[in-house]
Enzyme design. Structure first.
Site, PDB file in Angstrom:
ATOM      1  N   ASN A   9       0.885  -1.167   0.000  1.00 27.49           N
ATOM      2  CA  ASN A   9       0.000   0.000   0.000  1.00 27.49           C
ATOM      3  C   ASN A   9       0.920   1.214   0.000  1.00 27.49           C
ATOM      4  O   ASN A   9       1.471   1.589   1.029  1.00 27.49           O
ATOM      5  CB  ASN A   9      -0.873  -0.045   1.262  1.00 27.49           C
ATOM      6  N   ARG A  94      -2.649  -2.114  -3.382  1.00 23.30           N
ATOM      7  CA  ARG A  94      -3.789  -1.228  -3.232  1.00 23.30           C
ATOM      8  C   ARG A  94      -3.636  -0.109  -4.266  1.00 23.30           C
ATOM      9  O   ARG A  94      -2.646   0.609  -4.280  1.00 23.30           O
ATOM     10  CB  ARG A  94      -3.802  -0.627  -1.834  1.00 23.30           C
ATOM     11  N   HIS A 182     -12.558   3.761  -0.543  1.00 26.97           N
ATOM     12  CA  HIS A 182     -12.555   2.860   0.624  1.00 26.97           C
ATOM     13  C   HIS A 182     -13.300   1.554   0.316  1.00 26.97           C
ATOM     14  O   HIS A 182     -13.786   0.874   1.216  1.00 26.97           O
ATOM     15  CB  HIS A 182     -13.204   3.521   1.866  1.00 26.97           C
ATOM     16  N   ARG A 242      -9.000  16.905   5.024  1.00 24.64           N
ATOM     17  CA  ARG A 242      -9.797  17.183   3.817  1.00 24.64           C
ATOM     18  C   ARG A 242     -11.142  17.799   4.193  1.00 24.64           C
ATOM     19  O   ARG A 242     -11.731  17.431   5.211  1.00 24.64           O
ATOM     20  CB  ARG A 242     -10.029  15.897   3.023  1.00 24.64           C
ATOM     21  N   GLU A 380      -8.280  -4.000   5.253  1.00 22.65           N
ATOM     22  CA  GLU A 380      -8.147  -3.848   3.795  1.00 22.65           C
ATOM     23  C   GLU A 380      -7.029  -4.725   3.239  1.00 22.65           C
ATOM     24  O   GLU A 380      -7.125  -5.229   2.119  1.00 22.65           O
ATOM     25  CB  GLU A 380      -7.875  -2.369   3.468  1.00 22.65           C
TER      26      GLU A 380
END
Ligand code: ADP
Length: 411
Positions: A9, A94, A182, A242, A380
Site C-alpha cells: 500500500n 492497493r 474505501h 480534507r 483492507e
C-alpha cells in the site's frame, strides 16, 4: 515450502506492507510493517510480527534518498533473507482508482499499467504513488504475478443514478462521475458482517469508515448502493485534513475573489481543511478529544453533524437502515464519537448500549434498538490478499474466509 502473498500500500512517502501465509485458507498474517521517509534523508524500514512485536528495523543512510524503486528492492531483499524458506507467490497492490473499466481486482499486465497510469488525473495525489511499486516489482521480479486491487471497484455495482452527476454528457462521458472510495474496506466489512448479524447483513447496512480519510457507504444485501465519496476522495465527510463536500460555488469564489489557482485550492481542500483546518489544532481525533479548546469542540461538533446528515442521506438511498457499522481508526477506537453519532441517529431507531460502546463492542446497540449497531475492525490488507490469491490462481469467485481475522497494518 509455503507460499506467501505480499500486499503493498504505497503513498507519497511510504510503503506499508503485509505478508500473508497463502498455504492456509484463512490467510494468517505473518509480518507487517512499512518503509517510511522516502525521498527525504533517512528512510526507515520497520517490520513487525503478527503480534505487533518489532522484529527488524533498518535506516537508510545512503545518498540519494530512498525512492519507491529502492524501497521495493530493499523489501524484496528483506523477504528473501527473512523468509528464505517461503516462496513469494504473488504481490497484491492497493490502487486507489480503477476508473470505469475495472469493477474487480485485475492481474497486472503492461496494458493494465498503461490504463491505470491514464487515470492519474482522477487521483493525482494517490494513483502515481500506487503505480510506482507495481513498476518496480515488474522490473526486479518480472516472473511474479501482480494483482491490482481498487478502492473504487466495489462501488461500480451502484445504481446508475448513484454514480451520476447532473452534468451534460460532454462532461460525464469523460469519466466525470461518482466513483466512491474505501471500497476494499467496505467489501471486507460486507464479508465480515454476516458473522456478527446474519439478518442485518442481508438487509440495509450503513458503514462508517472513520479514519484519517473518512467516508460512509450504504450496503443492501452486501452490495454498495451509495457512498459519500464521489469523483475524488475529498468529497463527503470532513476528514483529518480534507474538507469533504463543499458547495462548488465556494471553489469559484476562491478563484474569483482570492485569486487561488487549482494547485492552491487542492492544497487547501486536501491538506489544510477538515479537523485540522477547522480546529487549527490537529487532524488527530485523539488530540481534539483531549483538548479543552473551543475550536476543537467545534471541529468535533461539525464532524459529528456531517456524519448525521450523511447517515440520513444514505438511509434514504438504501430505503431505510437495519444495521450501522463503525470501522477504521476513529470508528474502532473513539467511543465518544460513536456515542454522539448514535444519539443523533435516535430518530432512525438507534439506541446505544453504553457499556457495549465503552468496551468497543462488537455489538454496541441496546436490545431495544431497532437498528443493530456494531464496531467491526476493518482489514483492507486481508481483502487485498484474498483478491490477489484468487486472481493470481486464475479463480473467479471470491473466497470469503471464516475464522479469526488478522490485525490491521498500522497507519
Ligand atoms: P488512515 O485513514 O490513515 O488509515 P486510521 O484508520 O488509522 O487512518 O485512523 C486515524 C484516526 O483514528 C486519527 O484521527 C486518530 O486520531 C484516530 N484514532 C486512533 N485511535 C484513537 C482513539 N483511541 N481515540 C480516538 N481517535 C483515535
Amino acid at each position: 515450502m509455503a507460499d506467501v502473498i505480499l500486499v503493498l500500500n504505497a503513498g507519497s512517502s511510504s510503503i506499508k506492507f503485509s505478508v500473508f501465509d497463502a498455504a492456509d485458507r484463512a490467510l494468517p498474517l505473518l509480518l507487517r510493517g512499512q518503509v517510511a521517509g522516502l525521498y527525504v534523508e533517512n528512510a526507515r524500514l520497520t517490520v513487525l510480527d503478527a503480534d505487533g512485536k518489532e522484529i527488524e528495523s533498518r535506516d537508510w543512510a545512503g545518498t540519494p534518498a530512498l525512492d519507491h524503486d529502492g524501497a521495493v528492492a530493499w523489501l524484496v531483499d528483506f523477504l528473501r533473507a527473512h523468509k528464505g524458506d517461503h516462496q513469494l507467490a504473488a504481490v497484491g497492490h492497493r490502487v486507489v482508482h480503477g476508473g470505469e473499466r475495472y469493477a474487480e481486482a485485475v492481474r497486472v499486465t503492461p496494458e493494465v499499467i498503461a490504463v491505470l497510469g491514464r487515470l492519474a488525473p482522477l487521483a493525482p495525489l494517490h494513483q502515481p504513488h500506487n503505480l510506482k511499486p507495481i513498476e518496480a516489482v515488474a522490473r526486479v521480479r518480472p516472473d511474479l504475478p501482480q494483482v491490482a486491487c481498487f478502492d473504487t471497484a466495489f462501488h461500480r455495482a451502484q445504481p446508475e443514478v448513484a454514480q451520476a452527476f447532473a452534468l451534460p454528457p460532454s462532461i460525464t462521458q469523460r469519466g466525470v462521475r461518482r466513483y466512491g472510495f474505501h471500497g476494499l474496506s467496505y467489501e471486507y466489512i460486507a464479508g465480515a458482517l454476516p458473522r456478527f448479524d446474519a439478518q442485518g447483513a442481508r438487509g440495509r447496512a450503513i458503514v462508517a469508515h472513520l479514519g484519517n480519510g473518512a467516508s460512509m457507504c450504504a450496503l443492501v444485501n452486501g452490495r454498495s448502493v451509495a457512498s459519500t465519496m464521489g469523483f475524488t476522495a475529498v468529497d463527503g465527510l470532513p476528514m483529518g485534513t480534507r474538507s469533504g463536500t463543499l458547495d462548488p460555488g465556494v471553489i469559484l469564489y476562491l478563484m474569483d475573489e482570492l485569486g487561488m489557482d487549482a494547485r492552491a485550492i487542492e492544497t487547501l481542500i486536501y491538506k489544510q481543511s477538515g479537523l485540522l483546518g477547522v480546529s487549527g489544532i490537529s487532524s488527530d481525533m485523539r488530540a481534539l478529544l483531549a483538548s479543552e479548546d473551543e475550536r476543537a469542540r467545534f471541529a468535533i461538533a461539525l464532524y459529528v453533524y456531517r456524519i448525521g446528515r450523511e447517515l440520513g442521506s444514505l438511509a434514504a438511498a438504501a430505503g431505510g437502515i437495519d444495521t450501522l457499522v463503525f470501522t477504521a481508526g476513529i470508528g474502532e477506537n473513539a467511543p465518544a464519537i460513536r456515542d454522539r453519532v448514535c444519539r443523533d441517529a435516535a430518530w432512525l431507531g438507534v439506541r446505544l448500549d453504553e457499556a457495549g460502546n465503552a468496551a468497543h463492542g462488537p455489538r454496541i446497540s441496546a436490545p431495544s434498538s431497532r437498528v443493530s449497531v456494531w464496531v467491526i475492525p476493518t482489514n483492507e490488507e486481508l481483502m487485498i490478499a484474498r483478491h490477489t490469491i484468487r486472481v493470481a490462481r486464475g479463480g473467479r469467485a471470491a473466497e470469503p474466509v471464516a475464522g479469526p481475522d488478522t490485525a490491521r497494518t498500522p497507519s
